[in-house]
Design an enzyme around this catalytic site. Structure first.
Site, PDB file in Angstrom:
ATOM      1  N   CYS A 110       0.872  -1.307  -0.003  1.00  0.00           N
ATOM      2  CA  CYS A 110       0.056  -0.204  -0.036  1.00  0.00           C
ATOM      3  C   CYS A 110       0.820   1.237  -0.010  1.00  0.00           C
ATOM      4  O   CYS A 110       0.164   2.427  -0.205  1.00  0.00           O
ATOM      5  CB  CYS A 110      -0.850  -0.095   1.268  1.00  0.00           C
ATOM      6  SG  CYS A 110      -1.895  -1.424   1.146  1.00  0.00           S
ATOM      7  N   HIS A 244      -3.331   7.097   2.859  1.00  0.00           N
ATOM      8  CA  HIS A 244      -3.705   5.935   2.212  1.00  0.00           C
ATOM      9  C   HIS A 244      -5.156   5.511   2.899  1.00  0.00           C
ATOM     10  O   HIS A 244      -5.229   5.648   3.858  1.00  0.00           O
ATOM     11  CB  HIS A 244      -2.788   4.853   2.569  1.00  0.00           C
ATOM     12  CG  HIS A 244      -3.160   3.356   2.299  1.00  0.00           C
ATOM     13  ND1 HIS A 244      -3.781   2.845   1.081  1.00  0.00           N
ATOM     14  CD2 HIS A 244      -3.222   2.267   3.323  1.00  0.00           C
ATOM     15  CE1 HIS A 244      -4.055   1.744   1.355  1.00  0.00           C
ATOM     16  NE2 HIS A 244      -3.789   1.236   2.431  1.00  0.00           N
ATOM     17  N   ASN A 274     -10.278  -0.295  -0.046  1.00  0.00           N
ATOM     18  CA  ASN A 274      -8.813  -0.250   0.162  1.00  0.00           C
ATOM     19  C   ASN A 274      -8.301  -0.695  -1.165  1.00  0.00           C
ATOM     20  O   ASN A 274      -8.349  -1.821  -1.360  1.00  0.00           O
ATOM     21  CB  ASN A 274      -8.474  -0.832   1.322  1.00  0.00           C
ATOM     22  CG  ASN A 274      -7.013  -0.994   1.478  1.00  0.00           C
ATOM     23  OD1 ASN A 274      -6.293  -0.470   0.689  1.00  0.00           O
ATOM     24  ND2 ASN A 274      -6.316  -1.537   2.452  1.00  0.00           N
TER      25      ASN A 274
END
Ligand code: UT7
Length: 317
Positions: A110, A244, A274
């Site tokens: 990520c 994020h 996500n």
């Protein structure tokens, strides 16, 4: 610091998966997912490919940057897993967009966008590149255990891209790594070898959600404070923090500790889920398109994820 962002782009699959749809085949419900994570819907690939959405995001970023594909000196693609071990996603995208520069993939989970920015900074600062295309593309839906309600409700598919050009937008950047294969693992890509004698490893996403949550909050606080100090920037100077998108609660907890107002923190997790490394660049593109951020605005970006990796930067748009 060496570059400005001169164009952004995004792309996603067509299919929208709702929480209600998930509750048709999982023991979950809309209320649990929205209150624990902030996610209402996410895009999930049906016939779309990683290279396809990555290429589209890249082409849109190049178009907005107003340069030609052949002006690019480097393409960096971030993905948890490309379609093939070889060729890389970056090489396939390079062909699709008609560029003729070197191209390679990175995997920092990520945190991939921040890792790619750090690399691009080194290339541009050293004079090896003037224009760099960064594409973060993820098909998380292809790595999930769709019977595991603790993980499969969290993720979505998408791609975000940015063209970076020699300039003075980047004010500070920091990335970190702390090797760990206990808290967050995206399964084993290897085929069965008749000679392998090690332990069986699950092919899907495994995550210790609670521990990753704590790690994430700690990392955001440490990294953001570090890059803001390095850049000599105060909370009131920042137009927006673009974190994020893993969980609204992580973001809000960190926001309060860092002393940002609610309107200073970007959130798109409600409709993206996500999307791993794609989450920051696709949100960036969305914010620019909606006129919520513009040239001259100071942004703080922060990410964390598998590896374990973390990163943050201060950048003037
Ligand atoms: O981008 C990569 C990094 N990833 C992250 O940053 C994720 C970080 N972690 C998180 O966001 C959160 O820990 C989660 C959203 C994954 C989980 O939230 P939580 O508040 O930590 O929940 P929990 O894991 O402690 O589970 C609470 C309860 C459990 O039931 P019991 O044991 O209390 O009876 C779970 O079994 O919620 C249950 N549960 C669910 N219930 C309904 C877990 N998943 C679900 C679900 N629907 N989808």
């Amino acid at each position: 610091m060496s570059f400005r962002i001169i164009g952004t782009g995004r792309a996603h699959p067509e299919y929208v998966l709702t929480n209600d749809k998930l509750s048709e085949f999982l023991d979950t419900d809309d209320e649990w997912i929205t209150t624990r994570t902030g996610i209402s819907t996410r895009y999930i690939a049906t016939d779309e490919t990683l290279t396809g959405i990555g290429t589209l995001a890249g082409k849109r970023a190049i178009e907005k940057a107003g340069i030609k594909p052949t002006d690019l000196d480097l393409i960096i693609c971030s993905t948890i897993r490309a379609e093939y071990a070889c060729p890389s996603m970056a090489c396939l995208v390079q062909r699709e967009i008609g560029a003729d520069c070197p191209a390679y993939d990175i995997n920092a989970a990520c945190t991939g966008f921040l890792y790619a920015l750090e690399m691009a900074d080194a290339f541009i600062a050293s004079g090896k590149a003037q224009n760099v295309l960064v594409i973060c593309a993820e098909l998380m839906s292809r790595h999930l255990d769709w019977a595991d309600r603790a993980t499969c409700v969290l993720f979505g598919d998408g791609a975000g891209a940015a063209v970076l050009q020699k300039g003075d937008g980047l004010k500070s950047i920091r990335v970190t790594a702390k090797g760990d294969d206990e808290l967050l693992v995206v399964g084993n890509p290897f085929c069965d070898s008749p000679f392998y004698t090690g332990p069986e490893r699950a092919p899907e996403v495994y995550m210790n959600g609670g521990e990753v949550f704590k790690f994430a909050v700690g990392a955001i606080l440490k990294d953001v404070r570090h890059v803001m100090k390095q850049a000599g920037v105060k909370q009131e100077d920042v137009k927006m923090m673009v974190p994020h998108q893993a969980n609204d609660r992580i973001i809000d907890f960190a926001r309060q500790k860092l002393g940002f107002r609610e309107d200073q923190v970007a959130s798109g997790i409600d409709h993206w889920g996500n999307t791993s490394s794609a989450s920051i660049p696709l949100l960036l593109d969305e914010l620019i398109e909606e006129g919520r951020i513009k040239t001259g605005d100071l942004l703080v970006m922060t990410a964390f994820g598998g590896g374990l990796t973390t990163g943050a930067c201060v950048i003037e748009l």
